[in-house]
Design an enzyme around this catalytic site. Structure first.
Site, PDB file in Angstrom:
ATOM      1  N   ASN A   1      37.032   4.214  19.998  1.00  0.00           N
ATOM      2  CA  ASN A   1      36.144   5.137  19.257  1.00  0.00           C
ATOM      3  C   ASN A   1      36.294   6.764  19.920  1.00  0.00           C
ATOM      4  OD1 ASN A   1      35.497   3.453  17.233  1.00  0.00           O
ATOM      5  ND2 ASN A   1      33.787   2.662  18.789  1.00  0.00           N
ATOM      6  N   THR A   2      36.929   7.011  21.184  1.00  0.00           N
ATOM      7  CA  THR A   2      37.111   8.081  21.600  1.00  0.00           C
ATOM      8  C   THR A   2      39.161   8.449  21.523  1.00  0.00           C
ATOM      9  OG1 THR A   2      35.554   8.270  23.257  1.00  0.00           O
ATOM     10  CG2 THR A   2      37.368   9.720  23.609  1.00  0.00           C
TER      11      THR A   2
ATOM     12  N   ASP B   1      21.987   0.090  25.623  1.00  0.00           N
ATOM     13  CA  ASP B   1      21.100   0.983  26.047  1.00  0.00           C
ATOM     14  C   ASP B   1      21.826   1.995  27.202  1.00  0.00           C
ATOM     15  OD1 ASP B   1      19.127   2.439  27.128  1.00  0.00           O
ATOM     16  OD2 ASP B   1      18.364   0.589  28.656  1.00  0.00           O
TER      17      ASP B   1
ATOM     18  N   SER C   1      37.418   1.618  24.814  1.00  0.00           N
ATOM     19  CA  SER C   1      36.646   1.836  23.493  1.00  0.00           C
ATOM     20  C   SER C   1      37.847   2.565  22.442  1.00  0.00           C
ATOM     21  CB  SER C   1      35.724   2.805  23.644  1.00  0.00           C
ATOM     22  OG  SER C   1      35.197   3.340  22.331  1.00  0.00           O
TER      23      SER C   1
ATOM     24  N   ASN D   1      31.695  -0.547  14.760  1.00  0.00           N
ATOM     25  CA  ASN D   1      30.913   0.577  15.226  1.00  0.00           C
ATOM     26  C   ASN D   1      32.160   1.738  15.609  1.00  0.00           C
ATOM     27  OD1 ASN D   1      30.630   1.429  18.080  1.00  0.00           O
ATOM     28  ND2 ASN D   1      31.212  -0.632  18.225  1.00  0.00           N
ATOM     29  N   ARG D   2      31.813   2.784  15.334  1.00  0.00           N
ATOM     30  CA  ARG D   2      32.593   3.904  15.834  1.00  0.00           C
ATOM     31  C   ARG D   2      31.363   5.078  16.300  1.00  0.00           C
ATOM     32  NH1 ARG D   2      33.762   4.009  10.661  1.00  0.00           N
ATOM     33  NH2 ARG D   2      32.726   5.556   9.095  1.00  0.00           N
ATOM     34  N   MET D   3      30.573   4.667  17.223  1.00  0.00           N
ATOM     35  CA  MET D   3      29.655   5.450  17.719  1.00  0.00           C
ATOM     36  C   MET D   3      30.140   6.502  18.682  1.00  0.00           C
ATOM     37  SD  MET D   3      27.034   3.766  16.842  1.00  0.00           S
ATOM     38  CE  MET D   3      25.428   4.401  17.689  1.00  0.00           C
TER      39      MET D   3
ATOM     40  N   PHE E   1      30.684   7.163  22.050  1.00  0.00           N
ATOM     41  CA  PHE E   1      29.886   7.500  23.108  1.00  0.00           C
ATOM     42  C   PHE E   1      28.744   8.452  22.995  1.00  0.00           C
ATOM     43  CE2 PHE E   1      33.950   6.573  25.904  1.00  0.00           C
ATOM     44  CZ  PHE E   1      33.784   5.015  25.509  1.00  0.00           C
TER      45      PHE E   1
ATOM     46  N   TYR F   1      26.545  -8.470  22.998  1.00  0.00           N
ATOM     47  CA  TYR F   1      25.940  -7.213  22.517  1.00  0.00           C
ATOM     48  C   TYR F   1      25.287  -7.734  21.093  1.00  0.00           C
ATOM     49  CZ  TYR F   1      25.038  -2.482  20.593  1.00  0.00           C
ATOM     50  OH  TYR F   1      24.570  -1.452  20.081  1.00  0.00           O
TER      51      TYR F   1
ATOM     52  N   ASN G   1      36.232  -5.509  25.242  1.00  0.00           N
ATOM     53  CA  ASN G   1      35.717  -4.478  24.475  1.00  0.00           C
ATOM     54  C   ASN G   1      35.980  -5.089  23.096  1.00  0.00           C
ATOM     55  OD1 ASN G   1      34.387  -2.208  23.495  1.00  0.00           O
ATOM     56  ND2 ASN G   1      35.188  -1.307  25.515  1.00  0.00           N
ATOM     57  N   THR G   2      35.629  -4.090  21.986  1.00  0.00           N
ATOM     58  CA  THR G   2      35.597  -4.454  20.728  1.00  0.00           C
ATOM     59  C   THR G   2      37.235  -4.427  20.395  1.00  0.00           C
ATOM     60  OG1 THR G   2      35.528  -2.278  20.010  1.00  0.00           O
ATOM     61  CG2 THR G   2      33.538  -3.642  19.896  1.00  0.00           C
TER      62      THR G   2
ATOM     63  N   ASN H   1      28.424   1.871  33.099  1.00  0.00           N
ATOM     64  CA  ASN H   1      29.734   1.851  32.348  1.00  0.00           C
ATOM     65  C   ASN H   1      29.987   3.431  32.157  1.00  0.00           C
ATOM     66  OD1 ASN H   1      31.568   2.112  30.002  1.00  0.00           O
ATOM     67  ND2 ASN H   1      31.423  -0.179  30.091  1.00  0.00           N
TER      68      ASN H   1
ATOM     69  N   ALA I   1      27.607  -3.258  27.497  1.00  0.00           N
ATOM     70  CA  ALA I   1      27.400  -1.779  27.438  1.00  0.00           C
ATOM     71  C   ALA I   1      26.987  -1.298  26.096  1.00  0.00           C
ATOM     72  CB  ALA I   1      28.509  -0.981  28.113  1.00  0.00           C
ATOM     73  N   GLY I   2      26.672  -0.463  25.859  1.00  0.00           N
ATOM     74  CA  GLY I   2      26.358   0.428  24.522  1.00  0.00           C
ATOM     75  C   GLY I   2      25.249   0.175  23.906  1.00  0.00           C
TER      76      GLY I   2
ATOM     77  N   LYS J   1      37.099  -2.173  32.250  1.00  0.00           N
ATOM     78  CA  LYS J   1      36.840  -3.171  31.103  1.00  0.00           C
ATOM     79  C   LYS J   1      37.958  -2.770  29.994  1.00  0.00           C
ATOM     80  CE  LYS J   1      33.317  -3.652  27.631  1.00  0.00           C
ATOM     81  NZ  LYS J   1      31.936  -3.498  26.860  1.00  0.00           N
TER      82      LYS J   1
END
Ligand code: FMN
Length: 364
Positions: free
Chosen positions: A188-189, A70, A186, A116-118, A120, A329, A255-256, A150, A67-68, A226
């Site tokens: 990052n949230t 696309d 994640s 990364n800290r996209m 979402f 990924y 995950n990361t 996801n 995931a992440g 996940k």
């Protein structure tokens, strides 16, 4: 060719811009009439020994795209043509959101890793569902890759609203997802990973399960969770027990990580700032978590391994440790479009020697 393109062009672009350029090329190639099918003939797994029956689905090969990459399902046909056995789209959230300010993706080329800290960034679950519905009705030239969806929590929604937020996404995607993943891992949230504690996770997963059953009464949509590699071992065990207890279909590990162990350039680490680390530095812990899950509940859950899978040996090691399916990924970013087909092909001998991996279809 990819190495040259990477050295001359992609490496010089900021990481996210390079990602966008590479993905645009894949989508453009897939839009040329006949090219996606030609690529698929060349690169997609066709060896019967690679096939995996799991989650009630027939996967052409065990290696999928994590995931992440696309998030909004904009390029699944092209990605599947490159040899991935399945594509996990998302993370999508109930409300569309822009993600964190840029820059938010950083390369660590010496370790072939990313931070990364996209946050979402995505167009929302309703837009994703519409896109997947259109993809399905267009027929894709008779070819339909396996697509997992996801889902995560919208950033502006407070923790009290988390269950309702996930349930909204689950209802929207139930009809178009081959399987659904609840992402509570994640980094990052803010607060998201707190949802991994069993007291919060139980009602969340139960509500998502019920929402999927209600929205898709005729087809039971497989549900997985996940998890983060940063969970303590006891918490990994607790999530495995909970997943079994709730009748979940599987777990994606992992995950990361928020750890920076394995990165050597401390100035670059400081410059990048917070976020999740992926790629080879994550490999040892991701494998450890997988082994733990397998010991605890490997006979009752489908385990999907992710985290630092880069070579065919890495892939074999995860399969031997109990994974039924694999995801990657970061290696795709560093090794390019021919990488998934290459790894998939070199797994064929291994898959044949252990017999076609099969797990029973989920109960109805
Ligand atoms: C830039 C980037 C964005 C990601 N976005 C998501 C995401 O939206 N949802 C998710 O569950 N995982 C996301 N991931 C995590 C990956 O799916 C995967 O679990 C992790 O990167 C470990 O695998 P790898 O070492 O092969 O990259 C992201 C990873 C990267 C590098």
């Amino acid at each position: 060719m990819y190495r040259a393109l990477y050295a001359v062009l992609l490496r010089r672009l900021p990481a996210e811009a390079a990602h966008r350029a590479g993905f645009a090329l894949i989508r453009a190639a897939a839009a040329v009439p006949g090219l996606a099918s030609a690529l698929r003939l060349l690169m997609a797994p066709r060896d019967a020994a690679l096939r995996v029956r799991a989650l009630g689905l027939d996967f052409p090969g065990p290696l999928g795209l994590a995931a992440g990459f696309d998030k909004d399902a904009e390029g699944v046909a092209g990605l599947a043509a490159l040899g991935f056995g399945f594509i996990e789209v998302g993370t999508v959230t109930a409300q569309p959101q822009p993600g964190n300010p840029k820059p938010r993706m950083f390369r660590f080329p010496a370790e072939r890793a990313l931070v990364n800290r996209m946050g979402f960034n995505n167009h929302g679950a309703a837009a994703l569902a519409a896109r997947l519905r259109a993809l399905r009705s267009s027929g894709g030239g008779g070819f339909r890759p396996i697509i997992g969806v996801n889902i995560g929590k919208t950033k502006v929604v407070p923790e009290e609203g988390a269950i309702a937020d996930y349930v909204t996404s689950a209802r929207l995607v139930a009809g178009v997802a081959d399987y659904v993943v609840v992402n509570v891992s994640s980094p990052n949230t803010p607060g998201l990973r707190d949802l991994q504690s069993v007291d919060k996770l139980r009602p969340l997963l139960a509500a998502v399960r019920a929402a999927l059953d209600e929205a898709s009464p005729r087809r039971r949509v497989p549900l997985l969770v996940k998890i983060a590699p940063d969970l303590a071992d006891a918490d990994v065990d607790a999530v495995a027990d909970l997943a079994v207890d709730l009748g979940l279909d599987g777990i994606i590990a992992t995950n990361t990580t928020i750890s920076r162990a394995g990165l050597h350039d401390s100035a670059a680490v400081a410059d990048a700032g917070p976020g999740g680390l992926s790629g080879p530095p994550l490999k040892a812990r991701a494998l450890e978590v997988l082994r733990r899950l397998n010991d605890r509940a490997g006979d009752r859950l489908v385990l999907i391994a992710a985290g630092g899978i880069e070579t065919a040996d890495d892939a074999r090691e995860r399969l031997a440790a109990g994974a039924t399916l694999l995801q990657a990924y970061t290696a795709f970013i560093y090794h390019g479009p021919f990488w998934p087909g290459r790894v998939q092909r070199s797994l064929a001998g291994f898959a044949a020697s252990r017999g076609t991996a099969t797990t029973p279809a989920p109960p109805r």
